[in-house]
Design an enzyme around this catalytic site. Structure first.
Site, short mmCIF file in Angstrom:
data_model
loop_
_atom_site.label_atom_id
_atom_site.label_comp_id
_atom_site.label_asym_id
_atom_site.label_seq_id
_atom_site.Cartn_x
_atom_site.Cartn_y
_atom_site.Cartn_z
N ASP A 77 38.27 -2.42 -17.48
CA ASP A 77 37.01 -1.67 -17.51
C ASP A 77 35.88 -2.55 -18.05
O ASP A 77 34.83 -2.06 -18.44
CB ASP A 77 37.14 -0.37 -18.32
CG ASP A 77 37.58 -0.58 -19.76
OD1 ASP A 77 37.64 -1.74 -20.22
OD2 ASP A 77 37.85 0.43 -20.46
N ARG A 129 39.77 -1.23 -30.75
CA ARG A 129 39.44 0.17 -30.55
C ARG A 129 40.58 0.89 -29.82
O ARG A 129 40.98 2.00 -30.19
CB ARG A 129 38.15 0.29 -29.74
CG ARG A 129 37.78 1.72 -29.38
CD ARG A 129 36.60 1.77 -28.43
NE ARG A 129 36.22 3.16 -28.20
CZ ARG A 129 35.40 3.84 -28.98
NH1 ARG A 129 34.86 3.26 -30.02
NH2 ARG A 129 35.12 5.10 -28.72
N LEU A 178 41.23 -2.86 -21.58
CA LEU A 178 40.87 -1.45 -21.60
C LEU A 178 40.27 -1.11 -22.96
O LEU A 178 40.95 -1.26 -23.99
CB LEU A 178 42.13 -0.60 -21.35
CG LEU A 178 41.98 0.89 -21.07
CD1 LEU A 178 41.28 1.12 -19.74
CD2 LEU A 178 43.35 1.55 -21.05
N HIS A 179 39.00 -0.68 -22.99
CA HIS A 179 38.41 -0.39 -24.29
C HIS A 179 37.30 0.65 -24.26
O HIS A 179 36.89 1.14 -25.32
CB HIS A 179 37.83 -1.68 -24.89
CG HIS A 179 36.56 -2.13 -24.21
ND1 HIS A 179 36.56 -2.79 -23.01
CD2 HIS A 179 35.27 -2.01 -24.59
CE1 HIS A 179 35.32 -3.07 -22.67
NE2 HIS A 179 34.51 -2.60 -23.59
N ARG A 180 36.80 1.03 -23.10
CA ARG A 180 35.63 1.91 -23.07
C ARG A 180 35.97 3.31 -23.56
O ARG A 180 37.04 3.85 -23.24
CB ARG A 180 35.04 1.97 -21.66
CG ARG A 180 34.42 0.65 -21.24
CD ARG A 180 33.59 0.76 -19.98
NE ARG A 180 33.03 -0.54 -19.66
CZ ARG A 180 31.90 -1.02 -20.17
NH1 ARG A 180 31.19 -0.27 -21.01
NH2 ARG A 180 31.46 -2.22 -19.86
#
Length: 415
Positions: free
Chosen positions: A328, A281, A246-248
């Site tokens: 994602d 992030r 998960l990073h977007r």
């Protein structure tokens, strides 16, 4: 390593790893590396800039090495992504050669990073005088090096061309559009990509349906990844856990959205452990929003369990053994499809619709209820069978290089 242990100290700086020491630094001078030509030998610059590029470029370099009388090739790493552990692990895991040039552009805004890449890559092109530049994927380096090369009259080939999400809020979508309109040779992964390019007016002579180089890499390393002992060391059973990436920004930059996702994941993790190699992030946003309480701090995987970012082989090992993948990421949608593992994609769109048409991928968005509903359906066995897309057979890079070897590419005759 758990969340509390993996946070960077204030002011800490990630350094370029020793394994990736650049031959030339940003702002420095470049000198010619190519040797004298023999016959119809082509000078090719292969460009990588961020982690996803490494998996796509590795099989292309390997295939070019089988044509020593046709290709002289240099590997240029722009340094767009320079996380020490991850960059080093990709080159080691994939057996890629050390970059011939590392431009060390580093991070910054999209404009700053793109501009630095263009300035430095122009110097490389002027010094090395390539006949062809090969770019992969959709990161800033892909677009920046394409624009630079084309303005110098150098032909460019784009591997993974034609992917479209129709979401202009994604920087990658802008990079894809700009790259494809300029490139001379467009290598595609599926029929959707071919149709997208044709609809945009690209001539059929420039489009080559070759398959998916990401899958070349995955299939080559699958046995090695399967033999790792990570799940055994963690006490995990095949099919007894889920993996998560998960990073977007659309998922992690808004505390309301991110919190809702974490609520859904917490509910799922009450039924099956979720292994979460956390992106830097995302880790930053967890700390900023005070979301640390969502995560299990046990010694063994339980609930929603954080690790440091994993190497390519380690993550592939987990996905091979997972009950499902929650992500994602674009690349993991493809890998899960070939592995036959259900994939829950936390996005409202995908540039890889083939993974939904024939594969195991389900697009669910980022609302709490939809994530939970679809994940529970997977846990209950309610998953339609998927199949492997056409030409995702481990031979895409060989097709690409064979086509390039047969083309009449002349630097003094720009497209």
């Amino acid at each position: 390593m758990y969340l509390a242990q993996c946070a960077l100290a204030p002011g800490a700086v990630l350094l370029a790893p020793a394994a990736l020491e650049p031959r030339y630094h940003r702002g420095g001078e470049y000198e010619s590396i190519f040797i004298a030509r023999n016959g119809n030998m082509l000078r090719v610059i292969n460009v990588v800039g961020a982690r996803p590029n490494f998996m796509k470029m590795a099989p292309i370099i390997e295939a070019m090495q089988r044509y020593p009388k046709r290709f002289q090739h240099l590997l240029v790493h722009t340094g767009q992504h320079y996380d020490e552990r991850m960059s080093k692990s990709f080159f080691v895991d994939l057996g890629m050669p050390k970059p011939d040039l590392n431009l060390e552009v580093g991070s910054g805004s999209h404009a700053e990073q793109t501009a630095r890449i263009m300035v430095e890559f122009e110097k490389v092109c002027l010094t090395q005088a390539p006949d062809l530049v090969v770019v992969v994927g959709d990161v800033n380096s892909t677009m920046a090096c394409t624009i630079t090369a084309k303005k110098l009259g150098i032909r460019v080939a784009h591997v993974e061309a034609g992917l479209r999400s129709r979401d202009m809020s994604m920087p990658e979508e802008i990079n894809r559009l700009c790259t494809d309109v300029l490139c001379d040779y467009l290598f595609t992964t599926d029929h959707f990509a071919n149709e997208n390019l044709a609809a945009e007016g690209v001539s059929a002579e420039r489009i080559f349906f070759v398959g998916n180089v990401m899958i070349d890499t995955m299939l080559k390393h699958q046995a090695l990844a399967r033999g790792l002992l990570l799940t055994e060391q963690w006490g995990l059973k095949p099919g007894g856990f889920a993996t998560l990436t998960l990073h977007r920004p659309s998922n992690v930059d808004d505390p309301g959205v991110f919190g809702g996702i974490l609520e859904a994941l917490t509910a799922i993790s009450a039924k099956i452990p979720i292994i979460f190699p956390i992106h830097p992030r995302t880790r930053k946003m967890v700390e900023q929003f005070g979301f640390g309480d969502y995560f299990s701090m046990t010694e063994k995987p339980r609930g929603l369990w954080i690790t440091d970012p994993l190497g390519y082989l380690e993550l592939l090992h987990l996905n091979l053994n997972a009950k499902m993948v929650i992500t994602d990421s674009g690349g993991l949608q493809e890998e899960a499809t070939v592995l036959g593992v259900p994939c829950i994609t936390l996005r409202n769109n995908t540039e890889r619709p083939i993974t939904c048409e024939v594969g195991t991928n389900i697009i669910v968005g980022n609302s709490r209820d939809k994530i939970l509903r679809h994940a529970l359906a997977v846990l209950n066995g309610n998953v339609p069978p998927g199949k492997v897309p056409e030409k995702w057979d481990g031979k895409a890079a060989e097709r690409i290089v064979r086509i390039l070897a047969d083309l009449d590419i002349k630097r003094d005759c720009p497209a």
